[in-house]
Structure formats: structure tokens, C-alpha cells
Design an enzyme around this catalytic site. Sequence first.
Site, mmCIF file in Angstrom:
data_model
loop_
_atom_site.group_PDB
_atom_site.id
_atom_site.type_symbol
_atom_site.label_atom_id
_atom_site.label_comp_id
_atom_site.label_asym_id
_atom_site.label_seq_id
_atom_site.Cartn_x
_atom_site.Cartn_y
_atom_site.Cartn_z
ATOM 1 N N ILE A 32 1.102 -1.365 -0.063
ATOM 2 C CA ILE A 32 0.013 -0.066 -0.096
ATOM 3 C C ILE A 32 0.845 1.316 0.002
ATOM 4 O O ILE A 32 1.800 1.245 0.849
ATOM 5 C CB ILE A 32 -1.051 -0.083 1.201
ATOM 6 C CG1 ILE A 32 -1.775 -1.243 1.261
ATOM 7 C CG2 ILE A 32 -1.669 1.144 1.262
ATOM 8 C CD1 ILE A 32 -2.594 -1.485 2.517
ATOM 9 N N PHE A 33 0.663 2.080 -0.837
ATOM 10 C CA PHE A 33 1.769 3.361 -1.070
ATOM 11 C C PHE A 33 0.802 4.510 -0.451
ATOM 12 O O PHE A 33 -0.307 4.774 -0.848
ATOM 13 C CB PHE A 33 1.834 3.608 -2.313
ATOM 14 C CG PHE A 33 2.584 5.010 -2.877
ATOM 15 C CD1 PHE A 33 1.984 6.055 -3.490
ATOM 16 C CD2 PHE A 33 3.829 5.037 -2.304
ATOM 17 C CE1 PHE A 33 2.977 7.002 -3.874
ATOM 18 C CE2 PHE A 33 4.712 6.116 -2.531
ATOM 19 C CZ PHE A 33 3.911 7.272 -3.362
ATOM 20 N N GLY A 34 1.428 5.239 0.614
ATOM 21 C CA GLY A 34 1.315 6.315 1.316
ATOM 22 C C GLY A 34 1.971 7.482 0.926
ATOM 23 O O GLY A 34 3.148 7.398 0.766
ATOM 24 N N TYR A 35 1.290 8.804 0.588
ATOM 25 C CA TYR A 35 2.143 9.985 -0.002
ATOM 26 C C TYR A 35 1.626 11.034 0.907
ATOM 27 O O TYR A 35 1.798 12.202 0.646
ATOM 28 C CB TYR A 35 1.748 10.242 -1.464
ATOM 29 C CG TYR A 35 0.547 10.206 -1.951
ATOM 30 C CD1 TYR A 35 -0.275 8.901 -2.165
ATOM 31 C CD2 TYR A 35 -0.514 11.367 -1.972
ATOM 32 C CE1 TYR A 35 -1.524 9.019 -2.620
ATOM 33 C CE2 TYR A 35 -1.571 11.249 -2.395
ATOM 34 C CZ TYR A 35 -2.239 10.196 -2.672
ATOM 35 O OH TYR A 35 -3.691 10.425 -3.041
ATOM 36 N N GLY A 36 0.726 10.901 1.735
ATOM 37 C CA GLY A 36 0.055 12.129 2.625
ATOM 38 C C GLY A 36 0.003 11.564 3.881
ATOM 39 O O GLY A 36 1.383 11.026 4.363
ATOM 40 N N SER A 37 -0.988 11.628 4.792
ATOM 41 C CA SER A 37 -0.867 11.378 6.177
ATOM 42 C C SER A 37 -0.560 9.751 6.290
ATOM 43 O O SER A 37 0.147 9.391 7.452
ATOM 44 C CB SER A 37 -2.348 11.464 6.669
ATOM 45 O OG SER A 37 -3.103 10.635 6.461
ATOM 46 N N GLU A 112 -10.057 6.450 4.274
ATOM 47 C CA GLU A 112 -9.823 7.160 3.032
ATOM 48 C C GLU A 112 -10.888 7.520 2.085
ATOM 49 O O GLU A 112 -11.165 8.060 1.228
ATOM 50 C CB GLU A 112 -8.766 6.248 2.236
ATOM 51 C CG GLU A 112 -7.423 6.243 3.111
ATOM 52 C CD GLU A 112 -6.794 7.550 2.881
ATOM 53 O OE1 GLU A 112 -6.650 7.919 4.158
ATOM 54 O OE2 GLU A 112 -6.474 8.197 2.155
HETATM 55 N N1 LIG Z 1 -4.147 8.765 0.227
HETATM 56 C C1 LIG Z 1 -3.055 9.746 0.684
HETATM 57 C C2 LIG Z 1 -3.523 10.880 1.275
HETATM 58 C C3 LIG Z 1 -4.326 10.316 2.539
HETATM 59 C C4 LIG Z 1 -4.791 11.359 3.484
HETATM 60 O O1 LIG Z 1 -3.923 12.246 3.860
HETATM 61 N N2 LIG Z 1 -6.058 11.126 3.916
HETATM 62 C C5 LIG Z 1 -6.755 11.972 4.631
HETATM 63 C C6 LIG Z 1 -8.197 11.629 4.569
HETATM 64 S S1 LIG Z 1 -8.775 13.088 4.049
HETATM 65 C C7 LIG Z 1 -6.316 11.234 6.188
HETATM 66 O O2 LIG Z 1 -6.334 10.277 6.259
HETATM 67 N N3 LIG Z 1 -5.882 12.080 7.247
HETATM 68 C C8 LIG Z 1 -5.807 11.765 8.489
HETATM 69 C C9 LIG Z 1 -4.735 12.675 9.170
HETATM 70 O O3 LIG Z 1 -5.120 13.759 8.714
HETATM 71 O O4 LIG Z 1 -4.316 12.403 10.067
HETATM 72 C C10 LIG Z 1 -1.951 8.925 1.119
HETATM 73 O O5 LIG Z 1 -1.730 7.932 0.799
HETATM 74 O O6 LIG Z 1 -1.405 9.385 2.247
#
Ligand SMILES: N[C@@H](CCC(=O)N[C@@H](CS)C(=O)NCC(=O)O)C(=O)O
Length: 219
Positions: A32-37, A112
Site C-alpha cells: 500500500i503506497f502512502g504519500y500524505g498522512s 480514505e
Molecule cells: N491517500 C493519501 C492521502 C491520505 C490522507 O491524507 N487522507 C486523509 C483523509 S482526507 C487522512 O487520512 N487524514 C488523516 C490525518 O490527517 O491524520 C496517502 O496515501 O497518504
Amino acid sequence: MKQETAAQNSPPASPPSSQPLSEDGDPQALWIFGYGSLVWRPDFAYSDSRVGFVRGYSRRFWQGDTFHRGSDKMPGRVVTLLEDREGCTWGVAYQVQGEQVSEALKYLNVREAVLGGYDTKEVTFYPQDTPDQPLKALAYVATPQNPGYLGPAPEEAIATQILACRGFSGHNLEYLLRLADFMQLCGPQAQDEHLAAIVDAVGTMLPCFCPTEQALALV
Ligand SMILES: N[C@@H](CCC(=O)N[C@@H](CS)C(=O)NCC(=O)O)C(=O)O
């Protein structure tokens, strides 16, 4: 306002029919690739993780968030992937195996898909240490068709929105700065001009936005 508990009864988003297999072809293993949170808070059990990048995509703060980092009245901005032939996005790939697969997909479906508006997409991940041995991975991408999509805006406007928003997972500024910290750790070869421009804009505005001691209390 979305309720995480209510959402947990929703059926998991269906991963691609051909789930990305681990390098040894184990059907019960998945990257699973994560690139944000997900880079700093995966919050699911995994067996292995690799820092690396995907090609053909650029990361953009173009997804609105009314739960984790914003509210219905003041949506925050979080990241998605934009298809870009010249693009390269750094992040972390997590390997889940056996029972971890269904648990991770069930959890991420709520976090997500249901709460964030993201959909699943198969990408090719290049580990930093072994870029000649790419892996198939599942990524969560917010497309322009999802209701929370905000799309492009000047980096200064995005910075203003990030400074003003917070949600159930914390302040939107924390989200930005944790991602910037990760990119620092990846080293000089990992560049993200969009992220850097927003961080610079936040740095310029923060003193005007509130005194330093209050700014530190934001995150
Ligand atoms: N799908 C991206 C972005 C994920 C993301 O930032 N999603 C938000 C949902 S809107 C989240 O989970 N936020 C949790 C947080 O901000 O701690 C990833 O792989 O990291």
C-alpha cells in the site's frame, strides 16, 4: 458531518481485481503506497515498509477534507495524486500480509474512501534502495469526480486555507509540516516544488496570522 462509527458499517471499497502482489507473488500479500498522512500515520498493522517514489504522478493539495483536517464549514486541504508524465512523488510503501490485508483494506476504506473521498488505484512503486526492483502497490487517489475535490488554487490561497482549518485528526498545518518533514528525511533527491511553495507561503503569512507562541500552539 460524517461519523466514523457509522461509516465503519459500509462495505470496503473493492481493491483492483488484480490486487498488487508482493514480489514473491503471495496473493495474500499487498503493498500500500502512502504519500500524505499515511506517510506518518498508517495506523494499520504491516510487515514491511520502504521509502521510495512513484513516477507519472505529482502530489497536489487539491482534495478538500471536512473530517480529518477541516469541517463542513471550513474544509481543509489534503493531498492527492495528479497524473503527470514528468511527475515523481515520494512516499512510503507498506507491505501487508495474511490477515493484515483485509484489516488494512477495511480500515483504509473508512479513513480514505468513506471519510476522505479517495478511490483505489494500482501504481508502480520504486523503493529508494532498489529502484531497479519496482513493486506493484495500491494507492488511494482523490479524483476530480469525488464531491470533496477542490482542484487547483494558487499556493498562497492553499496556505491560507491550511492555516485556518482543523478537524478531528488535528490542525491542517500539522498535516502540511509532517509531510514537509518526511520530504526532508528523504534527502535532496526528493523534491516537491508544490509542497515547498505552500510551506514557504505559510512561513511568510504565519507571523501576520498570529504571534509565534500562538502559531506553535496550533500544531
Ligand atoms: N491517500 C493519501 C492521502 C491520505 C490522507 O491524507 N487522507 C486523509 C483523509 S482526507 C487522512 O487520512 N487524514 C488523516 C490525518 O490527517 O491524520 C496517502 O496515501 O497518504
